[in-house]
Design an enzyme around this catalytic site. Structure first.
Site, PDB file in Angstrom:
ATOM      1  N   LYS A  58       0.837  -1.209   0.000  1.00 38.18           N
ATOM      2  CA  LYS A  58       0.000   0.000   0.000  1.00 38.18           C
ATOM      3  C   LYS A  58       0.871   1.257   0.000  1.00 38.18           C
ATOM      4  O   LYS A  58       0.535   2.253  -0.638  1.00 38.18           O
ATOM      5  CB  LYS A  58      -0.918   0.048   1.237  1.00 38.18           C
ATOM      6  CG  LYS A  58      -1.947  -1.056   1.286  1.00 38.18           C
ATOM      7  CD  LYS A  58      -3.098  -0.783   0.360  1.00 38.18           C
ATOM      8  CE  LYS A  58      -4.164  -1.847   0.530  1.00 38.18           C
ATOM      9  NZ  LYS A  58      -4.925  -2.168  -0.639  1.00 38.18           N
ATOM     10  N   LYS A  91      -7.191 -14.670 -12.133  1.00 43.22           N
ATOM     11  CA  LYS A  91      -8.454 -14.813 -11.399  1.00 43.22           C
ATOM     12  C   LYS A  91      -9.485 -13.763 -11.786  1.00 43.22           C
ATOM     13  O   LYS A  91      -9.127 -12.611 -11.999  1.00 43.22           O
ATOM     14  CB  LYS A  91      -8.163 -14.606  -9.904  1.00 43.22           C
ATOM     15  CG  LYS A  91      -7.845 -15.856  -9.170  1.00 43.22           C
ATOM     16  CD  LYS A  91      -7.365 -15.599  -7.757  1.00 43.22           C
ATOM     17  CE  LYS A  91      -8.275 -14.715  -6.922  1.00 43.22           C
ATOM     18  NZ  LYS A  91      -8.071 -14.938  -5.472  1.00 43.22           N
ATOM     19  N   LYS A 117     -12.816  -8.007  -9.392  1.00 48.90           N
ATOM     20  CA  LYS A 117     -13.534  -6.756  -9.661  1.00 48.90           C
ATOM     21  C   LYS A 117     -12.598  -5.698 -10.223  1.00 48.90           C
ATOM     22  O   LYS A 117     -12.989  -4.901 -11.071  1.00 48.90           O
ATOM     23  CB  LYS A 117     -14.193  -6.249  -8.382  1.00 48.90           C
ATOM     24  CG  LYS A 117     -15.541  -6.879  -8.159  1.00 48.90           C
ATOM     25  CD  LYS A 117     -15.999  -6.773  -6.721  1.00 48.90           C
ATOM     26  CE  LYS A 117     -16.802  -8.010  -6.362  1.00 48.90           C
ATOM     27  NZ  LYS A 117     -16.788  -8.337  -4.952  1.00 48.90           N
TER      28      LYS A 117
HETATM   29  P1  AMP Z   1     -13.117 -10.122  -2.922  1.00 46.75           P
HETATM   30  O1  AMP Z   1     -14.430  -9.793  -3.495  1.00 46.75           O
HETATM   31  O2  AMP Z   1     -11.996  -9.894  -3.872  1.00 46.75           O
HETATM   32  O3  AMP Z   1     -12.905  -9.503  -1.579  1.00 46.75           O
HETATM   33  O4  AMP Z   1     -13.093 -11.696  -2.665  1.00 46.75           O
HETATM   34  C1  AMP Z   1     -13.727 -12.302  -1.581  1.00 46.75           C
HETATM   35  C2  AMP Z   1     -13.398 -13.775  -1.544  1.00 46.75           C
HETATM   36  O5  AMP Z   1     -13.921 -14.400  -2.724  1.00 46.75           O
HETATM   37  C3  AMP Z   1     -11.903 -14.089  -1.582  1.00 46.75           C
HETATM   38  O6  AMP Z   1     -11.347 -14.155  -0.310  1.00 46.75           O
HETATM   39  C4  AMP Z   1     -11.865 -15.448  -2.240  1.00 46.75           C
HETATM   40  O7  AMP Z   1     -12.114 -16.438  -1.288  1.00 46.75           O
HETATM   41  C5  AMP Z   1     -13.031 -15.406  -3.182  1.00 46.75           C
HETATM   42  N1  AMP Z   1     -12.645 -15.079  -4.572  1.00 46.75           N
HETATM   43  C6  AMP Z   1     -12.573 -13.859  -5.133  1.00 46.75           C
HETATM   44  N2  AMP Z   1     -12.257 -13.954  -6.445  1.00 46.75           N
HETATM   45  C7  AMP Z   1     -12.109 -15.279  -6.708  1.00 46.75           C
HETATM   46  C8  AMP Z   1     -11.804 -16.037  -7.874  1.00 46.75           C
HETATM   47  N3  AMP Z   1     -11.606 -15.455  -9.062  1.00 46.75           N
HETATM   48  N4  AMP Z   1     -11.743 -17.383  -7.773  1.00 46.75           N
HETATM   49  C9  AMP Z   1     -11.975 -17.990  -6.597  1.00 46.75           C
HETATM   50  N5  AMP Z   1     -12.271 -17.348  -5.474  1.00 46.75           N
HETATM   51  C10 AMP Z   1     -12.347 -16.008  -5.513  1.00 46.75           C
END
Ligand code: AMP
Length: 332
Positions: A112, A195, A198
């Site tokens: 960061k 992956k 967002k």
């Molecule tokens: P986020 O929305 O990035 O905070 O993601 C929340 C949780 O969703 C993460 O801790 C992962 O466990 C899961 N996650 C997010 N993106 C992926 C992805 N592309 N594939 C698998 N799990 C994901």
């Protein structure tokens, strides 16, 4: 020994397919097997200075989505972090014994400092202390985190152990990762990279509430190769991504068919995407409808949040009373 699972959910807006397979499905399994505390990490999100409207909207949305997807307020404790002020009090106590040197060495903090030099606030520096408070307040022993969070978890153990040493107790247990990376599904995005995320933008993501036409268009525009590869050659990354997405929602014989045509060099990516779009719509449709119903049912969502806050505060108040007493806040 019974394990208590604790996990924070970032209120970052709509859930995508990666969140569903990578997080929600694990939570559904955990709630059947363990006492679980799942919270929307709204205190944590303040490090990015959201507007009150954005914060409130995202928190409501993600809470409603997790409910819609099957988190059951009677089986687990699903709550807003900010509904449990005991977390903030434990954070304050732990902060008194968290040292600048160790906090500055945390990789996510250093990252960061590099990426956002104009907003290095104390909340970012002490993020691992708040995470430790989130876990220790419920005596959590298992935390579903990926490799990038391992260091934070190690610090939660450090802070808990330090408290134990200082007050000559074995009060806090050590939390460890559960299901960290290996064996977890990694859902790829549509833009040919890694992956689904967002931060990669709208075109990379399949949101669980995407309307059918939006979903179809996104998949038809997904990155693939311009034509079939040489017979027998390996799949490119974008093509492998499409096959990985098919593995989540298509029938085995459909996947086998496209695998075969890839091998013999006759594959048509337009056909593959059309099939993927159809099967994805079949998969997403019931989820979309449950999410939409839940988003519109403010009364039910509010009731669930109230129930979650009550359960979480019961556990947290017990901890904070005991901690205060151990530290010497005993009244006269
Ligand atoms: P986020 O929305 O990035 O905070 O993601 C929340 C949780 O969703 C993460 O801790 C992962 O466990 C899961 N996650 C997010 N993106 C992926 C992805 N592309 N594939 C698998 N799990 C994901």
């Amino acid at each position: 020994m019974s394990e208590t699972v604790v996990s924070g959910i970032r209120p970052t807006g709509k859930l995508h397919l990666g969140n569903y397979f990578g997080a929600v499905q694990n939570f559904l399994k955990f709630q059947e097997a363990h006492p679980c505390y799942f919270f929307i990490a709204d205190y944590h999100s303040l490090t990015t200075h959201p507007t009150p409207e954005d914060l409130g909207g995202s928190v409501y949305r993600v809470f409603a989505e997790y409910l819609a997807l099957g988190l059951d307020p009677e089986k687990c404790t699903l709550y807003l972090q900010s509904d449990v002020p005991e977390v903030a009090e434990l954070y304050l106590f732990l902060n008194m014994n968290a040292y600048l040197g160790e906090l500055e060495r945390v990789s996510s903090f250093k990252e960061k400092v590099r990426s956002q030099p104009n907003n290095i606030n104390a909340g970012l520096l002490t993020y691992p202390v708040l995470m430790a408070a989130d876990i220790l307040i419920h005596h959590g022993t298992r935390v579903p985190v990926g490799k990038d969070q391992e260091q934070h978890l190690e610090m939660a153990r450090t802070f808990g152990n330090r408290f134990n040493r200082m007050y000559n107790t074995e009060y806090f247990k050590e939390p460890f990762a559960i299901g960290s990376d290996e064996g977890l599904v990694k859902v790829p995005g549509l833009t040919g990279g890694g992956k689904m995320s967002k931060s990669a933008g709208e075109a990379d993501n399949i949101y669980l509430d995407d309307e059918p036409e939006v979903l179809r268009k996104k998949i038809m525009r997904a990155v693939s190769d311009s034509g079939p590869a040489e017979p027998g050659s390996a799949k490119s990354q974008p093509v492998q991504n499409l096959f990985d997405l098919m593995a989540l929602v298509c029938k085995p014989d459909v996947i086998a068919h496209f695998d075969e045509t890839h091998k013999n060099g006759t594959i048509r990516y337009g056909d593959l995407k059309k099939q993927l779009a159809e099967d994805m719509e079949t998969f997403v449709a019931p989820l979309r409808s449950r999410i939409q119903d839940m988003l519109n049912n403010k009364e039910l969502v509010t009731k669930a949040a109230k129930r979650g806050a009550e359960k979480a505060r019961e556990s947290a108040a017990k901890t904070i009373t005991e901690v205060r007493s151990m530290m010497g806040f005993r009244g006269f």
